[in-house]
Design an enzyme around this catalytic site. Structure first.
Site, short mmCIF file in Angstrom:
data_model
loop_
_atom_site.label_atom_id
_atom_site.label_comp_id
_atom_site.label_asym_id
_atom_site.label_seq_id
_atom_site.Cartn_x
_atom_site.Cartn_y
_atom_site.Cartn_z
N GLY A 55 28.23 -9.78 -17.02
CA GLY A 55 26.84 -9.38 -17.22
C GLY A 55 26.15 -10.35 -18.15
O GLY A 55 26.82 -11.13 -18.83
N CYS A 82 35.03 -11.06 -17.87
CA CYS A 82 33.98 -11.74 -18.62
C CYS A 82 33.27 -10.74 -19.56
O CYS A 82 33.88 -10.25 -20.50
CB CYS A 82 33.02 -12.45 -17.69
N TYR A 83 32.02 -10.39 -19.28
CA TYR A 83 31.34 -9.40 -20.13
C TYR A 83 32.16 -8.11 -20.20
O TYR A 83 32.29 -7.50 -21.26
CB TYR A 83 29.95 -9.11 -19.58
N HIS A 170 36.50 -15.69 -14.52
CA HIS A 170 36.07 -14.96 -13.32
C HIS A 170 37.08 -15.15 -12.19
O HIS A 170 37.03 -16.15 -11.49
CB HIS A 170 34.71 -15.50 -12.85
N GLU A 172 37.09 -13.64 -9.46
CA GLU A 172 36.46 -13.38 -8.16
C GLU A 172 35.87 -14.63 -7.51
O GLU A 172 35.64 -14.64 -6.31
CB GLU A 172 35.39 -12.29 -8.30
N GLY A 225 19.00 -5.75 18.43
CA GLY A 225 19.93 -6.69 19.04
C GLY A 225 20.68 -7.48 17.98
O GLY A 225 21.58 -8.25 18.29
N ASP A 228 23.72 -5.62 12.83
CA ASP A 228 23.78 -4.33 12.14
C ASP A 228 23.28 -3.19 13.01
O ASP A 228 23.94 -2.16 13.14
CB ASP A 228 22.97 -4.38 10.84
N LYS A 371 28.78 -7.47 5.48
CA LYS A 371 28.48 -8.03 6.80
C LYS A 371 29.73 -8.33 7.63
O LYS A 371 29.81 -8.00 8.81
CB LYS A 371 27.68 -9.32 6.61
#
Ligand code: XMP
Length: 515
Positions: A55, A82-83, A170, A172, A225, A228, A371
């Site tokens: 953050g 981190c934060y 981090h 990630e 179309g 999603d 997604k």
């Protein structure tokens, strides 16, 4: 949704969604919540583990995002990043100070306790990604240092007894070489998650849930179309069959043959049991777009027309009980810090909620998926790859890929040029390199020569970008041979085009679209 779950608590860091993605890559379900979420609510979710994200604040500043001490005392494993790491130390009695120097970028990390469960499979030295102004100057009581870097004496600390772990770096981001492994170690090794969250199960369960909820009710879906709305529609159709009506508004601004493809898949000849209504509203759109050249104005007109046409069709159907939207998790998270917000963000391909459709409730079956997970569900449901793996296509369609006034003639030019471009890019394998590629029509006309004739025709612009998040993007280095083939084919096969440009502007300062 009952499933073993990890909760990601968001402190406003830019990588919050990435943390969740990484957890899910291990087939562990997780959700993101704001740090403002009451502890009791988190407890009731019965998470197997909690991850605190990074953050922008400093933990010692008044009013900084915080967490109650009890969060660390529930017996649930917690990993602070981190934060989140600094906060864990701060709350539990350690010390966090401004670092003598801001640390940013790749750093070599050395393990002090390679036997720590979070370092299973991680070599004694490896690269990690750092981005911080503050640092942990003294860990809280009960914590031991498990790794360090040159500038960071406490790169990672642990309290193994209470299953609390804090990483200053981090894990990630992909720059952290063994970051995925470390997160896996935490969710599987420390939290004991089974890792059995599968898209097949998601689809099956969601279909059952919808069936139960909707019963004999009627649902209405605006089908564009796109990935999603297509996946949402198929889930609904599997659940309630003919009680679902899908309205496909063809604004005449679709890519070449796209409307037919959608109709083939979802229409009566297709495999799905649903009511499919295709509305050819192109006349209305072209008429309203006549003489309009300003991009924002075009977007507005297209968005509004879309809703009005959809409403007209909805009225013919009469009262419906549910309106189906293809909202996905990033939409939810972005609509409010940490996704705790219940605000319904209108699906941007629809351009807003129809005001006058009479419905009881909104159903968003993809609300918790990213997604690529939506794509997996789509493939699992047997939706053609052509639709499921499609690159993003803006709701306003080719209306925002034509500079200046939009006319049916110009749409035809850009459709034909775009089809050639995409065909050649796919043939050359560039679809694996580029995230999005398309042709646009500039408003420039210039003199050329064709055979013995002088021409005065349009220039087509080609765009191809590689990007992860579509917020920033780089132009793709298309081999010259491919560009040459595409250019030759376009000027030869598409009427009224005598020049082709390739746009190598990155975003920023350009945008991906060309409007
Ligand atoms: P820009 O042009 O802003 O585009 O760099 C970023 C991404 O968003 C897509 N885009 C849209 N998608 N409705 C959509 O559904 C829109 O109005 C819209 N405008 C841009 C664009 O295709 C790219 O992927």
């Amino acid at each position: 949704m009952e499933h073993e779950k990890v909760v990601v608590i968001d402190f406003g860091g830019q990588y919050n969604q990435l943390v969740a993605r990484r957890v899910r890559e291990n087939n562990v379900y997780c959700e993101i919540y704001s740090y403002r979420t009451p502890l009791e609510q988190i407890r009731q979710m019965d998470p197997k583990g909690i991850i605190l994200t990074g953050g922008p604040n400093s933990v010692y500043e008044p009013g900084a995002a915080s967490a109650p001490r009890e969060l660390f005392e529930m017996g649930i494993p917690v990993l602070g990043l981190c934060y989140g790491a600094q906060l864990m130390m701060h709350v539990l009695g350690g010390e966090v100070l401004r670092a003598p120097e801001r640390e940013y970028g790749k750093t070599e990390m050395v393990l002090d306790r390679p036997e720590s469960p979070v370092f299973d499979g991680v070599p004694e030295t490896s690269t990690v990604w750092m981005s911080h102004n503050d640092y942990i100057s003294r860990p809280a009581e009960g914590f031991e240092v498990i790794s360090h870097t040159a500038n960071c004496p406490y790169a990672a600390v642990q309290d193994q007894k209470d299953k609390l772990y804090a990483f200053q770096f981090h894990p990630e981001v992909l720059h952290t070489e063994y970051g995925k492994q470390m997160l896996r170690n935490f969710v599987i090794g420390v939290c004991g998650c089974k890792g059995d969250w599968k898209m097949e199960d998601f689809a099956k369960r969601t279909i059952e849930e919808i069936r139960e909820k909707v019963g004999d009710g009627k649902a209405l879906c605006a089908l564009s179309g796109g990935v999603d709305s297509s996946v949402a529609a198929v889930l609904l159709s599997k659940a309630i069959g003919k009680n679902l009506t899908c309205v496909f508004v063809d604004h005449g601004l679709l890519r070449k043959d796209e409307g037919d493809l959608v109709s083939k898949v979802f229409g009566p000849e297709g495999p799905y049991d649903l009511n499919f209504v295709r509305v050819d509203a192109s006349d209305r759109f072209f008429s309203d777009l006549k003489g309009v050249t300003e991009p924002e104005k075009k977007r507005k007109i297209i968005g509004e027309d879309f809703i009005r046409v959809f409403e007209q069709e909805a009225k013919k159907i009469g009262k419906v009980d549910y309106l189906v939207q293809g909202t996905i998790y990033p939409d939810v998270v972005e609509s409010g810090l940490g996704g705790e917000s219940a605000t319904i963000k209108s699906h941007h391909n629809v351009g807003g909620l129809p005001d006058y459709v009479d419905f009881k409730e909104i159903i968003e079956p993809l609300r918790y998926l990213f997604k690529d997970e939506v794509r997996k569900v789509g493939l699992h449901l047997g939706i053609p790859e052509e639709l499921v793996m499609r690159q993003p296509f803006p709701g306003p369609g080719l209306g925002i890929r034509i500079i200046g006034e939009v006319t049916p003639e110009k749409v035809k030019i850009v459709q034909d040029a775009d089809a050639i471009y995409r065909e050649e890019m796919d043939k050359a394998g560039m679809n694996k390199v580029a995230s999005q590629y398309f042709a646009a029509l500039t408003n420039m006309r210039s003199v050329g020569v064709m055979g013995d004739e002088r021409t005065y025709d349009y220039a087509v612009a080609l765009r191809a970008v590689s990007t992860v998040d579509f917020m920033t993007a780089d132009a793709v280095e298309i081999p010259y041979e491919v560009l040459k083939t595409v250019t030759n084919r376009i000027v030869n096969e598409v009427n009224h085009v005598n020049r082709v440009f390739y746009d190598i502007t990155s975003k920023p300062p350009g945008t991906i679209e060309f409007e």
